[in-house]
Design a protein around this motif. Structure first.
Motif, PDB file in Angstrom:
ATOM      1  N   SER A  22       5.389 -11.944  -8.753  1.00 55.16           N
ATOM      2  CA  SER A  22       4.847 -11.528  -7.454  1.00 55.16           C
ATOM      3  C   SER A  22       4.036 -10.241  -7.557  1.00 55.16           C
ATOM      4  N   GLY A  23       4.187  -9.500  -8.668  1.00 53.80           N
ATOM      5  CA  GLY A  23       3.343  -8.322  -8.879  1.00 53.80           C
ATOM      6  C   GLY A  23       1.892  -8.719  -9.057  1.00 53.80           C
ATOM      7  N   ALA A  24       1.663  -9.936  -9.561  1.00 50.54           N
ATOM      8  CA  ALA A  24       0.291 -10.431  -9.716  1.00 50.54           C
ATOM      9  C   ALA A  24      -0.218 -10.975  -8.391  1.00 50.54           C
ATOM     10  N   LYS A  84     -11.852  -8.250  -0.243  1.00 56.69           N
ATOM     11  CA  LYS A  84     -11.321  -9.449  -0.898  1.00 56.69           C
ATOM     12  C   LYS A  84     -10.126  -9.144  -1.819  1.00 56.69           C
ATOM     13  N   ASN A  85      -9.938  -7.897  -2.201  1.00 53.43           N
ATOM     14  CA  ASN A  85      -8.781  -7.524  -3.023  1.00 53.43           C
ATOM     15  C   ASN A  85      -8.753  -5.998  -3.202  1.00 53.43           C
ATOM     16  N   THR A  86      -7.755  -5.518  -3.896  1.00 47.69           N
ATOM     17  CA  THR A  86      -7.645  -4.070  -4.126  1.00 47.69           C
ATOM     18  C   THR A  86      -8.854  -3.569  -4.912  1.00 47.69           C
ATOM     19  N   THR A  87      -9.261  -4.336  -5.884  1.00 43.51           N
ATOM     20  CA  THR A  87     -10.361  -3.932  -6.765  1.00 43.51           C
ATOM     21  C   THR A  87     -11.633  -3.688  -5.971  1.00 43.51           C
ATOM     22  N   GLU A  88     -11.947  -4.599  -5.063  1.00 43.83           N
ATOM     23  CA  GLU A  88     -13.149  -4.403  -4.239  1.00 43.83           C
ATOM     24  C   GLU A  88     -12.995  -3.147  -3.377  1.00 43.83           C
ATOM     25  N   GLU A 111      -2.990   4.196 -14.609  1.00 45.73           N
ATOM     26  CA  GLU A 111      -3.663   3.315 -13.647  1.00 45.73           C
ATOM     27  C   GLU A 111      -3.937   1.909 -14.176  1.00 45.73           C
ATOM     28  N   HIS A 112      -3.962   0.983 -13.241  1.00 46.46           N
ATOM     29  CA  HIS A 112      -4.513  -0.357 -13.465  1.00 46.46           C
ATOM     30  C   HIS A 112      -6.023  -0.168 -13.698  1.00 46.46           C
ATOM     31  N   HIS A 113      -6.619  -1.060 -14.479  1.00 41.96           N
ATOM     32  CA  HIS A 113      -8.059  -0.930 -14.754  1.00 41.96           C
ATOM     33  C   HIS A 113      -8.886  -0.824 -13.463  1.00 41.96           C
ATOM     34  N   SER A 114      -8.387  -1.442 -12.398  1.00 43.63           N
ATOM     35  CA  SER A 114      -9.140  -1.420 -11.128  1.00 43.63           C
ATOM     36  C   SER A 114      -9.204  -0.027 -10.524  1.00 43.63           C
ATOM     37  N   ASN A 115      -8.268   0.839 -10.911  1.00 42.70           N
ATOM     38  CA  ASN A 115      -8.312   2.224 -10.425  1.00 42.70           C
ATOM     39  C   ASN A 115      -8.632   3.177 -11.582  1.00 42.70           C
ATOM     40  N   HIS A 160       0.077   4.317  -6.477  1.00 44.04           N
ATOM     41  CA  HIS A 160       1.329   4.629  -5.772  1.00 44.04           C
ATOM     42  C   HIS A 160       2.535   4.182  -6.612  1.00 44.04           C
ATOM     43  N   ILE A 161       2.469   2.908  -7.070  1.00 41.19           N
ATOM     44  CA  ILE A 161       3.545   2.372  -7.916  1.00 41.19           C
ATOM     45  C   ILE A 161       2.906   1.749  -9.149  1.00 41.19           C
ATOM     46  N   SER A 162       3.413   2.117 -10.330  1.00 42.12           N
ATOM     47  CA  SER A 162       2.860   1.572 -11.571  1.00 42.12           C
ATOM     48  C   SER A 162       3.195   0.091 -11.692  1.00 42.12           C
ATOM     49  N   ASN A 163       2.174  -0.716 -12.009  1.00 39.12           N
ATOM     50  CA  ASN A 163       2.414  -2.161 -12.149  1.00 39.12           C
ATOM     51  C   ASN A 163       3.020  -2.500 -13.506  1.00 39.12           C
ATOM     52  N   VAL A 164       3.149  -1.499 -14.390  1.00 38.34           N
ATOM     53  CA  VAL A 164       3.777  -1.730 -15.697  1.00 38.34           C
ATOM     54  C   VAL A 164       5.204  -1.170 -15.705  1.00 38.34           C
ATOM     55  N   VAL A 187      -5.441   6.495  -2.800  1.00 42.27           N
ATOM     56  CA  VAL A 187      -4.183   5.928  -3.288  1.00 42.27           C
ATOM     57  C   VAL A 187      -4.385   4.435  -3.528  1.00 42.27           C
ATOM     58  N   ASP A 188      -4.058   3.992  -4.749  1.00 38.27           N
ATOM     59  CA  ASP A 188      -4.052   2.562  -5.060  1.00 38.27           C
ATOM     60  C   ASP A 188      -2.678   2.026  -4.673  1.00 38.27           C
ATOM     61  N   GLY A 189      -2.655   1.340  -3.546  1.00 38.19           N
ATOM     62  CA  GLY A 189      -1.377   0.840  -3.025  1.00 38.19           C
ATOM     63  C   GLY A 189      -1.129  -0.626  -3.357  1.00 38.19           C
ATOM     64  N   ALA A 190      -1.766  -1.117  -4.425  1.00 40.37           N
ATOM     65  CA  ALA A 190      -1.632  -2.550  -4.753  1.00 40.37           C
ATOM     66  C   ALA A 190      -0.174  -2.963  -4.915  1.00 40.37           C
ATOM     67  N   GLN A 191       0.639  -2.088  -5.530  1.00 41.65           N
ATOM     68  CA  GLN A 191       2.042  -2.470  -5.780  1.00 41.65           C
ATOM     69  C   GLN A 191       3.006  -1.878  -4.754  1.00 41.65           C
ATOM     70  N   SER A 192       2.491  -1.127  -3.796  1.00 39.21           N
ATOM     71  CA  SER A 192       3.409  -0.530  -2.815  1.00 39.21           C
ATOM     72  C   SER A 192       3.279  -1.175  -1.436  1.00 39.21           C
ATOM     73  N   ALA A 210      -5.441  -1.642  -0.964  1.00 35.86           N
ATOM     74  CA  ALA A 210      -4.303  -2.540  -1.221  1.00 35.86           C
ATOM     75  C   ALA A 210      -4.745  -3.990  -1.204  1.00 35.86           C
ATOM     76  N   ALA A 211      -3.857  -4.825  -1.722  1.00 36.61           N
ATOM     77  CA  ALA A 211      -4.113  -6.266  -1.741  1.00 36.61           C
ATOM     78  C   ALA A 211      -3.481  -6.894  -0.509  1.00 36.61           C
ATOM     79  N   GLY A 212      -4.120  -7.944   0.010  1.00 38.21           N
ATOM     80  CA  GLY A 212      -3.452  -8.746   1.030  1.00 38.21           C
ATOM     81  C   GLY A 212      -2.571  -9.789   0.382  1.00 38.21           C
ATOM     82  N   HIS A 213      -2.874 -10.117  -0.883  1.00 35.68           N
ATOM     83  CA  HIS A 213      -2.246 -11.263  -1.553  1.00 35.68           C
ATOM     84  C   HIS A 213      -1.034 -10.888  -2.396  1.00 35.68           C
ATOM     85  N   LYS A 214      -0.593  -9.628  -2.288  1.00 31.72           N
ATOM     86  CA  LYS A 214       0.609  -9.245  -3.056  1.00 31.72           C
ATOM     87  C   LYS A 214       1.742  -9.002  -2.052  1.00 31.72           C
ATOM     88  N   GLY A 215       2.197  -7.768  -1.913  1.00 30.95           N
ATOM     89  CA  GLY A 215       3.357  -7.510  -1.048  1.00 30.95           C
ATOM     90  C   GLY A 215       3.167  -7.895   0.408  1.00 30.95           C
TER      91      GLY A 215
HETATM   92  C1  LIG Z   1      -1.681  -1.097  -9.477  1.00 30.94           C
HETATM   93  C2  LIG Z   1      -2.726  -2.162  -9.284  1.00 30.94           C
HETATM   94  N1  LIG Z   1      -3.951  -1.817  -8.886  1.00 30.94           N
HETATM   95  C3  LIG Z   1      -4.920  -2.723  -8.687  1.00 30.94           C
HETATM   96  C4  LIG Z   1      -4.680  -4.059  -8.882  1.00 30.94           C
HETATM   97  C5  LIG Z   1      -5.783  -5.050  -8.642  1.00 30.94           C
HETATM   98  O1  LIG Z   1      -5.452  -5.799  -7.496  1.00 30.94           O
HETATM   99  P1  LIG Z   1      -6.353  -6.983  -6.971  1.00 30.94           P
HETATM  100  O2  LIG Z   1      -6.041  -8.161  -7.808  1.00 30.94           O
HETATM  101  O3  LIG Z   1      -5.902  -7.149  -5.541  1.00 30.94           O
HETATM  102  O4  LIG Z   1      -7.760  -6.560  -7.049  1.00 30.94           O
HETATM  103  C6  LIG Z   1      -3.417  -4.477  -9.295  1.00 30.94           C
HETATM  104  C7  LIG Z   1      -3.142  -5.905  -9.570  1.00 30.94           C
HETATM  105  O5  LIG Z   1      -2.175  -6.282 -10.146  1.00 30.94           O
HETATM  106  C8  LIG Z   1      -2.411  -3.507  -9.494  1.00 30.94           C
HETATM  107  O6  LIG Z   1      -1.188  -3.852  -9.897  1.00 30.94           O
END
Ligand SMILES: Cc1ncc(COP(=O)(O)O)c(C=O)c1O
Length: 392
Positions: A22-24, A84-88, A111-115, A160-164, A187-192, A210-215
Motif C-alpha cells: 500500500s506504500g506504492a 495526477k500524483n505526488t510527483t506532478e 527523499e524519494h526521487h520525486s522530491n 514527512h515519512i520515509s518510504n524506505v 513537505v512531501d506527504g506521499a507517505q503521511s 501528496a498522492a490521492g492513490h496512496k493513504g
Molecule cells: C515519499 C514519496 N514521495 C513521492 C512519491 C511519488 O508518489 P507518486 O507516485 O504519487 O507520484 C512516493 C511514492 O511512493 C513516495 O513514497
C-alpha cells in the motif's frame, strides 16, 4: 476502533491476495468505485466547459470532491490543486518557483526521487542544492538543516515519512527553523497523507504534496498540491481552464486553483478520491494510524527475531517495514513470498536511491500496511519470510 473484517468487504481483491504494497498504491474501496461508475453511467461530461446539465453536474461533483479533500486537510479549496500524483505536485512547485542563479535549495538524502530530482534539476538554472544527511534509522536532523541555511536559501523540501525506513520526520521543527528566516518549506506527504492526522493550517507549511492513490484510498492518477500563497508559483502548463481572457496581444490567467489545472482534469478520479476520503473520515484517521503502525511495528519486531533477516528503520515506525534476507536479492524475496502465499510486497530501491546508497543498503524488500490488513496477514507474512530463509 473500526472492524477490519467489515472494512475488508469493501476491498474484494483482498480475498485473492495478501496485499502489503500500500506504500506504492492502496486499494480503492467500493463506495469510491461506485462514485466513479456513477460519473460514467449518469453524468460523464467535461469540467466547467458548458451550460448543459451534464457539464454542470460533472463540475459540481468535481468541486464537491475538492472541498472534501481540502476540508480533510483543513485547507481552503482554492489553495488545493488537483494533480495526477505526488510527483506532478512537487514538479509544479520546482518548475514554477522561478529559481535563478545562486538560489539555494535544501533537501535531504532521505527523499524519494520525486522530491530529489526536481530540485537537483534546478542546477540547470544556476541554483545550488544542499543535501542534509539521514541517520541509520532514516531520520533527518533539523539542527543540520538550520546550519545549512544561508541568506541565499530559497526553499527547503523534506519528506514527512520515509518510504524506505518509515521514519516520521520532525517537520514541525524544520518548518519552525525555516520560517525564522522566512524560508518556505515543501513537505512531501506521499507517505503521511491519510496515514496520520494532518492539519495544514496548524502545520503552516508552504507547500504540501501528496498522492490521492496512496493513504487517501483514491484511484491512480490522482494527487494533490496545497499552496499556501498561490502567487508564489507561476503555472508551467497553460491553456484551456487556466485562462480568463485572451486575444492577439496576450492573456490573463484565472486565480488558483484553476490556473494550475490546465486542460481536462481527471474528473472520475477526483470524484472517486472525494468518496474515498469520505470513507476514510468515517473510519477515523487516528484509528487507521494506530492500526497500521501496530501491524508494522509488530511485523518489524518479529522479522528482527529471524536469523539472517536485517530490518531497517526505527522502532516507532509508521506503517511500513523494509528488510533484507541474507544471501537473497530483494526481488527474489518478493517473488518467493508471492509464489508461496500470494503476498504482494515491494522490492528494489523504492525510487529512493540516495539514502540507501549512503547507508550501504543495496535495495530492500518492503511490506507496507493499510487500514485493511490484519494480524493474521502479519502472521502469514512473517512465517513466509522465515520459510524464505530456508534453502529453496
Ligand atoms: C515519499 C514519496 N514521495 C513521492 C512519491 C511519488 O508518489 P507518486 O507516485 O504519487 O507520484 C512516493 C511514492 O511512493 C513516495 O513514497
Amino acid at each position: 476502533m473500526y472492524d477490519v473484517y467489515e472494512v475488508r468487504k469493501d476491498f474484494p481483491v483482498l480475498e485473492k491476495v495478501i496485499y502489503l504494497d500500500s506504500g506504492a498504491t492502496t486499494q480503492t474501496p467500493k463506495p469510491a468505485v461506485e462514485a466513479m461508475n456513477d460519473f460514467f453511467y449518469n453524468y460523464g461530461a467535461n469540467y466547467g466547459r458548458g451550460a448543459h446539465r451534464l457539464s454542470i453536474a460533472a463540475t459540481n461533483a468535481f468541486e464537491d470532491a475538492r472541498e472534501i479533500v481540502a476540508d480533510f486537510f483543513n485547507a481552503p479549496p482554492e489553495n488545493t490543486i488537483m494533480t495526477k500524483n505526488t510527483t506532478e505536485s512537487i514538479n509544479i512547485v520546482a518548475n514554477g518557483f522561478g529559481f535563478q542563479k545562486d538560489d539555494h535549495i535544501i533537501t535531504t538524502m532521505g527523499e524519494h526521487h520525486s522530491n530529489f530530482v526536481p530540485w537537483l534539476r534546478q542546477k540547470e538554472n544556476g541554483a545550488v542544492v544542499s543535501v542534509a544527511d539521514i541517520d541509520p534509522e532514516g531520520f533527518v536532523n533539523p539542527e543540520q538543516i538550520d546550519e545549512m541555511i544561508t541568506d541565499k536559501t530559497k526553499l527547503i523540501a523534506v519528506g514527512h515519512i520515509s518510504n524506505v525506513f518509515g521514519s516520521i520526520q520532525n517537520i514541525e521543527k524544520i518548518i519552525q527553523i525555516a520560517h525564522k528566516s522566512n524560508i518556505p518549506v515543501l513537505v512531501d506527504g506521499a507517505q503521511s497523507a491519510g496515514h496520520m492526522e494532518i492539519d495544514l493550517a496548524a502545520l503552516d507549511c508552504d507547500y504540501f504534496a501528496a498522492a490521492g492513490h496512496k493513504g487517501l484510498l483514491g484511484p491512480q492518477g490522482t494527487g494533490i498540491l496545497y499552496i499556501k500563497d498561490p502567487e508564489t508559483i507561476q503555472p508551467t502548463v497553460l491553456g484551456g481552464g487556466t485562462t480568463s481572457d485572451a486575444d492577439a496581444c496576450g492573456f490573463k490567467t484565472k486565480p488558483a486553483p484553476e490556473r494550475f489545472e490546465a486542460g481536462t482534469p481527471n474528473l472520475p478520479g477526483v470524484i472517486g478520491l472525494g468518496a474515498a476520503v469520505e470513507y476514510l473520515q468515517k473510519l477515523g484517521v487516528k484509528n487507521v494510524e494506530a492500526h497500521e503502525n501496530k501491524l508494522a511495528r509488530d511485523a518489524a519486531k518479529r522479522l528482527k527475531e529471524i536469523e539472517g533477516v536485517e530490518v531497517y528503520g526505527p522502532e516507532n515506525r509508521a506503517g511500513l517495514v523494509s528488510f533484507n534476507v541474507e544471501g537473497l536479492e530483494p526481488h527474489t524475496v518478493a517473488m518467493r513470498l508471492d509464489k508461496a502465499e500470494k503476498i504482494c510486497i515491494r522490492s528494489g530501491y523504492h525510487c529512493a536511491m540516495p539514502g540507501q546508497k549512503a547507508l550501504g543498503i543495496n535495495g530492500s524488500a518492503r511490506a507496507s500496511f493499510a487500514l485493511y490488513n490484519t494480524e493474521e496477514e502479519v502472521d502469514i507474512f512473517v512465517k513466509a519470510v522465515l520459510d524464505t530463509c530456508q534453502p529453496f
